[in-house]
Design a protein around this motif. Sequence first.
Motif, PDB file in Angstrom:
ATOM      1  N   TYR A   1       0.820  -1.213   0.000  1.00  0.00           N
ATOM      2  CA  TYR A   1       0.000   0.000   0.000  1.00  0.00           C
ATOM      3  C   TYR A   1       0.855   1.264   0.000  1.00  0.00           C
ATOM      4  CZ  TYR A   1      -4.005  -3.028   1.160  1.00  0.00           C
ATOM      5  OH  TYR A   1      -4.985  -3.994   1.142  1.00  0.00           O
TER       6      TYR A   1
ATOM      7  N   LYS B   1      -8.949  -2.171  -5.088  1.00  0.00           N
ATOM      8  CA  LYS B   1      -9.795  -1.222  -4.344  1.00  0.00           C
ATOM      9  C   LYS B   1      -8.937  -0.161  -3.655  1.00  0.00           C
ATOM     10  CE  LYS B   1     -13.586  -0.862  -1.030  1.00  0.00           C
ATOM     11  NZ  LYS B   1     -14.496  -1.597  -0.110  1.00  0.00           N
ATOM     12  N   THR B   2      -7.839  -0.583  -3.060  1.00  0.00           N
ATOM     13  CA  THR B   2      -6.946   0.376  -2.410  1.00  0.00           C
ATOM     14  C   THR B   2      -6.376   1.350  -3.430  1.00  0.00           C
ATOM     15  OG1 THR B   2      -6.375  -1.200  -0.666  1.00  0.00           O
ATOM     16  CG2 THR B   2      -4.828   0.606  -1.062  1.00  0.00           C
TER      17      THR B   2
ATOM     18  N   ILE C   1      -7.785   2.399  -6.167  1.00  0.00           N
ATOM     19  CA  ILE C   1      -8.847   3.360  -6.485  1.00  0.00           C
ATOM     20  C   ILE C   1      -9.009   4.370  -5.359  1.00  0.00           C
ATOM     21  CG2 ILE C   1     -11.343   3.611  -6.840  1.00  0.00           C
ATOM     22  CD1 ILE C   1     -11.248   0.863  -8.255  1.00  0.00           C
ATOM     23  N   GLU C   2      -9.032   3.885  -4.123  1.00  0.00           N
ATOM     24  CA  GLU C   2      -9.208   4.777  -2.971  1.00  0.00           C
ATOM     25  C   GLU C   2      -8.075   5.798  -2.862  1.00  0.00           C
ATOM     26  OE1 GLU C   2      -9.525   1.963   0.200  1.00  0.00           O
ATOM     27  OE2 GLU C   2     -11.692   1.692  -0.043  1.00  0.00           O
ATOM     28  N   LYS C   3      -6.887   5.420  -3.303  1.00  0.00           N
ATOM     29  CA  LYS C   3      -5.745   6.330  -3.250  1.00  0.00           C
ATOM     30  C   LYS C   3      -5.668   7.245  -4.468  1.00  0.00           C
ATOM     31  CE  LYS C   3      -2.866   3.427  -0.236  1.00  0.00           C
ATOM     32  NZ  LYS C   3      -2.649   4.421   0.828  1.00  0.00           N
TER      33      LYS C   3
ATOM     34  N   GLU D   1     -10.447  -6.303  -1.433  1.00  0.00           N
ATOM     35  CA  GLU D   1      -9.893  -5.629  -2.609  1.00  0.00           C
ATOM     36  C   GLU D   1     -10.786  -5.811  -3.844  1.00  0.00           C
ATOM     37  OE1 GLU D   1      -7.688  -3.483  -2.800  1.00  0.00           O
ATOM     38  OE2 GLU D   1      -6.408  -3.696  -1.036  1.00  0.00           O
TER      39      GLU D   1
ATOM     40  N   ILE E   1     -13.623  -4.952  -6.530  1.00  0.00           N
ATOM     41  CA  ILE E   1     -14.115  -3.680  -7.064  1.00  0.00           C
ATOM     42  C   ILE E   1     -15.388  -3.925  -7.864  1.00  0.00           C
ATOM     43  CG2 ILE E   1     -11.847  -2.592  -7.103  1.00  0.00           C
ATOM     44  CD1 ILE E   1     -11.710  -3.109 -10.117  1.00  0.00           C
TER      45      ILE E   1
ATOM     46  N   GLU F   1     -15.812  -0.208 -12.421  1.00  0.00           N
ATOM     47  CA  GLU F   1     -14.409   0.151 -12.207  1.00  0.00           C
ATOM     48  C   GLU F   1     -13.481  -0.829 -12.914  1.00  0.00           C
ATOM     49  OE1 GLU F   1     -13.236   2.786 -11.076  1.00  0.00           O
ATOM     50  OE2 GLU F   1     -14.805   3.698  -9.865  1.00  0.00           O
TER      51      GLU F   1
END
Length: 531
Positions: A375, A418-419, A421-423, A462, A464, A468
Motif C-alpha cells: 500500500y 480497491k486500495t 482506487i481509494e488512493k 480488494e 471492485i 471500475e
Amino acid sequence: MKNQLYYNGDIITMEKDTYVEAILVKNGIISKVGNYNDVITLSDADTELIDLNGKTLLPAFIDPHSHITALGSTLCLVPLSGAASYDEIAQRLRDFKEKNNILPGQWIMGFGYDNNILPNATHPTKELLDMVSTENPILITHASGHMGVVNSLALKEFGLTEASKDPEGGRIGRVSNTNEPNGYLEEKAFMNYAQKIPQKSLQEVCQYTASAQDIYLKYGITTVQDGMVKNAEMAQLKYLAENHMLKLDIVGYVDIKDSRNLLEENNEYVKKYKNNFKIGGYKMFLDGSPQGKTAWLTKPYLTSEDGYRGYPIYTDDAAYELVETAVKSNVQLLTHCNGDAAADQLINCFKKVLTTPNANDNTRPVMIHAQTVRYDQIDAMKEIKMIPSYFVAHTYFWGDVHIENLGMERAAKISPLKTTIEKGVPFTLHQDSPVIMPDMLLTVWCAVNRITKNGVSIGSFEQISPLEALKGITINAAYQYFEEDTKGSIKEGKYADLVILDKNPLKVDPMTIKDIKVLNTIKRGEILYSI
C-alpha cells in the motif's frame, strides 16, 4: 462505409453519464451521443439503423499488456496448458511429433505447462523429454514464459555442460549434488538460450502473428500490445505494417537493455501509428514470476528454505541507468515487477531520476503486473505519476499457489485494486498473453469476485465494482497509451471502436460476468468479428 446509428440497448459510455440511448457513427468516428430523438435527427437516408435488441454496447477493450508476436508463435507449438502429469506432457509431445512427421534434428517445442499442477509442484527434467525423443532437440516453456525445460540434445546444442555458469539474473537447474545440467532453465538462463533456437522464416512467423489478431478480436479487443520488442519482433511488426496486414492497432515496447537502437532506427513509428503500428516506448524486466518463485520479495517465500526471497535481474545502479535513459529521452517505460522488492527498486530509481535536471515527469511510466505491491508503494507511485497495470487474473489461476507460497495475509493483497482506487491512482488490467488468453471479461470477473480455482475467497476487501473493472480495460488503458482523446469511451469525436455483448456486466449476477459473450468487435465503425 455507411454511417451507423446504434439504439435500443444498454450503451455504456465510460463517461460521467454512464448510459445513453443512442450513438451515431460517421466515417468511423462517434459523431453524436445522446437520447434517441436527438441522435436520429442527425442521421441521413444512408444511415444504417442498428437495433441492439437489448444487448450491451461498450467502447472496445484495450489490451494494456501482452505479447502478440509471442501469442502468434504459440500457434505452432505443442499446447501443454492443463497437462496435470508428466506422462500427459510426454504424450502430447509424442502425438505432435507423429502427427507432424517431425524429422530427426528438427526442434519440437511446447508451451504452457504449469509445474504448480504437476506432482509435488516440480518442473519436468531432461529425462522426461529424452523419453519423447533423443533425435530431436526439445524445449517446453512454462506458462509464465519465465522458465522452461530442454532435453539432453538441446543442452548439447546450447553447449551447456557442468562447467556452464549461471548468468546474472538466471539459473541453470542441476542434477542433485552435482553441476550437471538437469534441463531446467530459469529467467535469464532460459531467455538467453531459447533465443538460440533456429527461427522460422519472416513470412512464416508473420502469418502466425497476423492470425493471432483474430484471437484478440474474439475477446472484444481492438488495441493490442507487444510488450517486449527486440530485432525479431520489430522485423515482424514492420513487415505486417508495411504489407497492410494489421487489423488491430498494435503498440510495441522496445527492450531497453539490448535493443534501444530500434527507437532511433524507426522514428517513423515512434509515438505515432503508421499502418496501425507504433512504438510506445521501452520495456524493462526487474524480476521474475511469483508462481515460479522467481519474483523478488522483501519477505521470504514460506515454502522455501534459508529465507529465499527470489532475486533481482539488475543491480540498483544498472536499473537506475536504464530508467534514466528512458526519462531523459522523454520515452515511456513499462517495467515488469512482480515482487515488492522489485517495485521498491523501480520506484526508488524513478524518484532519484526525477530529481535531476531536465527530467520529464509526464512519461506515464507503468509498473507491469505489480502482483505484491504494498500500500505504501501505491502512495509512492501516485507521487511519481506511475500507473500500475495489474494481472488480477492471478487471483483465480494461481491464487491457491500464492496462498501456499506467501501465506493468506500477503496473498490476499495481490493486485490491490480497491486500495488503488481509494488512493486515486489510475490502473489498468491485463492478461500477459500468451500466459493466459486475452479474455477481458474473465479478467473483469476476477477483479469483481477474487476467487481462486479451488473456490477460496482471496482478498474480498480488494474487490471492485464491474464498472471500475471495465475502466481498467477501456478508458484507463487508453490513458496509459496517451490515447485518451481518441479511445476508451463512447464520446463525440472519438473513434468508433466498439464491442457488443449479449449481456450487461453491470446488471448480471457478478459470478456470471465471465460467461458473457462478445457478439461483435467493431473498429472505426467496421465489424471485424461477429459470433
